[in-house]
Write an enzyme that holds these catalytic residues in place. Structure first.
Site, PDB file in Angstrom:
ATOM      1  N   CYS A  44      65.677  46.597  43.238  1.00  9.17           N
ATOM      2  CA  CYS A  44      66.945  46.905  42.578  1.00  9.17           C
ATOM      3  C   CYS A  44      66.901  48.311  41.985  1.00  9.17           C
ATOM      4  O   CYS A  44      67.828  49.098  42.145  1.00  9.17           O
ATOM      5  CB  CYS A  44      67.190  45.886  41.469  1.00  9.17           C
ATOM      6  SG  CYS A  44      68.825  45.189  41.479  1.00  9.17           S
ATOM      7  N   CYS A  53      39.561  29.693  43.662  1.00  4.01           N
ATOM      8  CA  CYS A  53      40.382  29.420  42.477  1.00  4.01           C
ATOM      9  C   CYS A  53      40.378  27.926  42.192  1.00  4.01           C
ATOM     10  O   CYS A  53      40.297  27.479  41.051  1.00  4.01           O
ATOM     11  CB  CYS A  53      41.826  29.848  42.695  1.00  4.01           C
ATOM     12  SG  CYS A  53      42.074  31.431  43.477  1.00  4.01           S
ATOM     13  N   CYS A  55      37.763  25.873  39.794  1.00  3.52           N
ATOM     14  CA  CYS A  55      38.018  25.712  38.362  1.00  3.52           C
ATOM     15  C   CYS A  55      39.359  25.049  38.100  1.00  3.52           C
ATOM     16  O   CYS A  55      39.455  24.141  37.279  1.00  3.52           O
ATOM     17  CB  CYS A  55      38.005  27.074  37.670  1.00  3.52           C
ATOM     18  SG  CYS A  55      36.360  27.753  37.455  1.00  3.52           S
ATOM     19  N   HIS A  56      40.404  25.509  38.786  1.00  3.54           N
ATOM     20  CA  HIS A  56      41.767  25.162  38.374  1.00  3.54           C
ATOM     21  C   HIS A  56      42.339  23.916  39.055  1.00  3.54           C
ATOM     22  O   HIS A  56      43.496  23.587  38.848  1.00  3.54           O
ATOM     23  CB  HIS A  56      42.680  26.363  38.558  1.00  3.54           C
ATOM     24  CG  HIS A  56      42.223  27.544  37.750  1.00  3.54           C
ATOM     25  ND1 HIS A  56      42.197  27.511  36.378  1.00  3.54           N
ATOM     26  CD2 HIS A  56      41.718  28.751  38.108  1.00  3.54           C
ATOM     27  CE1 HIS A  56      41.728  28.672  35.929  1.00  3.54           C
ATOM     28  NE2 HIS A  56      41.424  29.437  36.953  1.00  3.54           N
ATOM     29  N   CYS A  90      40.452  37.647  37.395  1.00  3.68           N
ATOM     30  CA  CYS A  90      39.695  36.464  37.809  1.00  3.68           C
ATOM     31  C   CYS A  90      38.752  36.809  38.961  1.00  3.68           C
ATOM     32  O   CYS A  90      37.583  36.421  38.950  1.00  3.68           O
ATOM     33  CB  CYS A  90      40.646  35.361  38.256  1.00  3.68           C
ATOM     34  SG  CYS A  90      40.670  33.944  37.173  1.00  3.68           S
TER      35      CYS A  90
END
Lengths: 176, 248
Positions: free
Chosen positions: B101, B164, B167-168, B209
């Protein structure tokens, strides 16, 4: 991988890493008699680095000390809480009262010397994926050839040196 | 028997249900997030509002089309980003939309992805949808990109050789030293991190991370990170937007 100019990946990155599924399968197939002999010392040697020493797994244990080093339990105790080294404490409880807030991801290591033999402990530090291919635990002395997308600074290096592995083994066997 | 089945299915629901990182914050950190005067993220919202009203190189500002305080923007639509960009035939993040934009309609020079100005604008715009529920579409032409993001999320990388997901997904709510592992939701982004004392974009957080995993990492705005943001945001579908959240 050595030809990369810097640590940032470009568009080619994602095709390089295998997803978890095939990796797990591959490790299952390789696991029981897995040997690093074919990719032995000399593969990942550079002038300032110690060579990568081969190791072999038998009955889920590595009975021979890595690189023939002799471990020192007192040094191993220090390494186990050092953030940039072993850092066992990040995931495991240890009988070290001054190290507060141990992690709880892995099993507590109190009494590990009673539960496991020296060779079994060594394998679990060197490459825990041999025991559980899906494990979160890093392989502290895995052949660096198997690692993907490693930051330049750490490329071709194991997480710990042979001496540091043996120091940790020497410490952990004392935890009866 | 019935009780066991109920228990098993309940724990399964527990595993897939999205959870905001707010849940694992200390009482003080929650108070900090909830208090607009204590939450440093609101300073960035204000900066973003200033940029929003500032005229670009062709005399127009964001406010010329979207209302002085962005009141013409649709909160429900903001909550749907990253969306499929029909023109480019690929996903576009909210910040990516702001970049486009600014370039196309205001005639501005390109901004740096996750740079100060872009983050301020994204924080301001997403804050307009605070309380709205994340609602990312994952079917249709966007589906292959969601799958790519998921593959990235589940791929081991770096000297630590972790994904990832390790851990998550597998260790959510478990302590890594003193820190509790969260579910890796993005509903609070851009988010003020107590660790580095600034408002962080999602891609900057991915880089932080990956650096811990001793992995190579990409540039903010890279296609891989757009796909990862798309997948991770869609994992949090149904969570309320908290921007600017406070996290560790």
């Amino acid at each position: 991988m050595t030809g990369q100019p810097d640590q940032e990946w470009g568009a080619e990155c994602t095709s390089r890493g295998a997803s978890l599924g095939p990796a797990i399968l591959a490790l299952f197939l390789l696991s029981p008699s897995f040997s690093t002999r074919a990719l032995a010392a000399g593969d990942s040697v550079s002038a300032d680095m110690e060579p990568y020493y081969e190791w072999t797994v038998k009955n889920l244990a590595i009975t021979t000390p890595i690189g023939g080093r002799r471990g020192n339990a007192a040094r191993g105790r220090l390494l186990s809480t050092e953030r940039k080294k072993g850092n066992c404490i990040a995931c495991h409880a240890l009988p070290i009262p001054e190290a507060e807030f141990p992690g709880e991801i892995g099993p507590p290591l109190m009494g590990v010397g009673k539960r496991l033999s020296e060779g079994e402990i060594r394998l679990r530090i060197v490459d825990a994926k041999q025991v559980n291919p899906a494990t979160i635990m890093p392989g502290y002395y895995r052949n660096p050839k198997y690692l993907k997308n490693v930051k330049k600074k750490f490329r071709g290096k194991t997480l710990l040196t042979a001496q540091e592995i043996e120091d940790l083994v020497a410490y952990l066997v004392t935890l009866k | 028997m019935l009780a066991t089945t109920a228990l098993v299915s309940l724990s399964w629901v527990h595993a897939i249900e999205p959870k905001s990182g707010y849940q694992w914050l200390s009482e003080e950190a929650r108070e900090m997030q909830d208090d607009e005067f204590a939450n440093p993220g609101y300073l960035v919202v204000d900066t973003g509002r200033d940029y929003f009203k500032k005229a670009g190189d062709n005399g127009k500002s964001c406010a010329s089309c979207h209302g002085n305080d962005g009141e013409e923007l649709n909160a429900k639509s903001i909550a749907m980003f990253p969306k499929f960009d029909e023109q480019a035939q690929r996903p576009i993040t909210l910040q990516g939309r702001i970049h486009a934009c600014s370039r196309e309609h205001l005639g501005n020079a390109p901004m740096k992805y996750d740079g100060k100005k872009a983050i301020a604008l994204e924080t301001f715009v997403r804050n307009l949808a605070k309380g709205e529920r994340v609602n990312v579409n994952t079917v249709g032409p966007i589906a292959p990109f969601v799958r790519k993001g998921k593959a990235y999320f589940e791929t081991r990388r770096g000297q630590m050789d972790m994904a990832c997901a390790h851990c998550h997904v597998y260790y959510v709510g478990v302590r890594l030293r003193a820190q509790i592992l969260s579910k890796g939701q993005l509903n609070g982004f851009p988010t003020f991190r107590l660790a580095n004392q600034r408002v962080n974009g999602t891609h900057s957080r991915f880089r932080q991370c990956e650096n811990l995993l001793r992995s190579r990492y990409g540039k903010a705005g890279a296609d891989e990170y757009v796909n990862l943001e798309l997948y991770m945001m869609s994992r949090g579908n149904g969570l309320k937007i908290e921007t600017p959240a406070v996290r560790y």
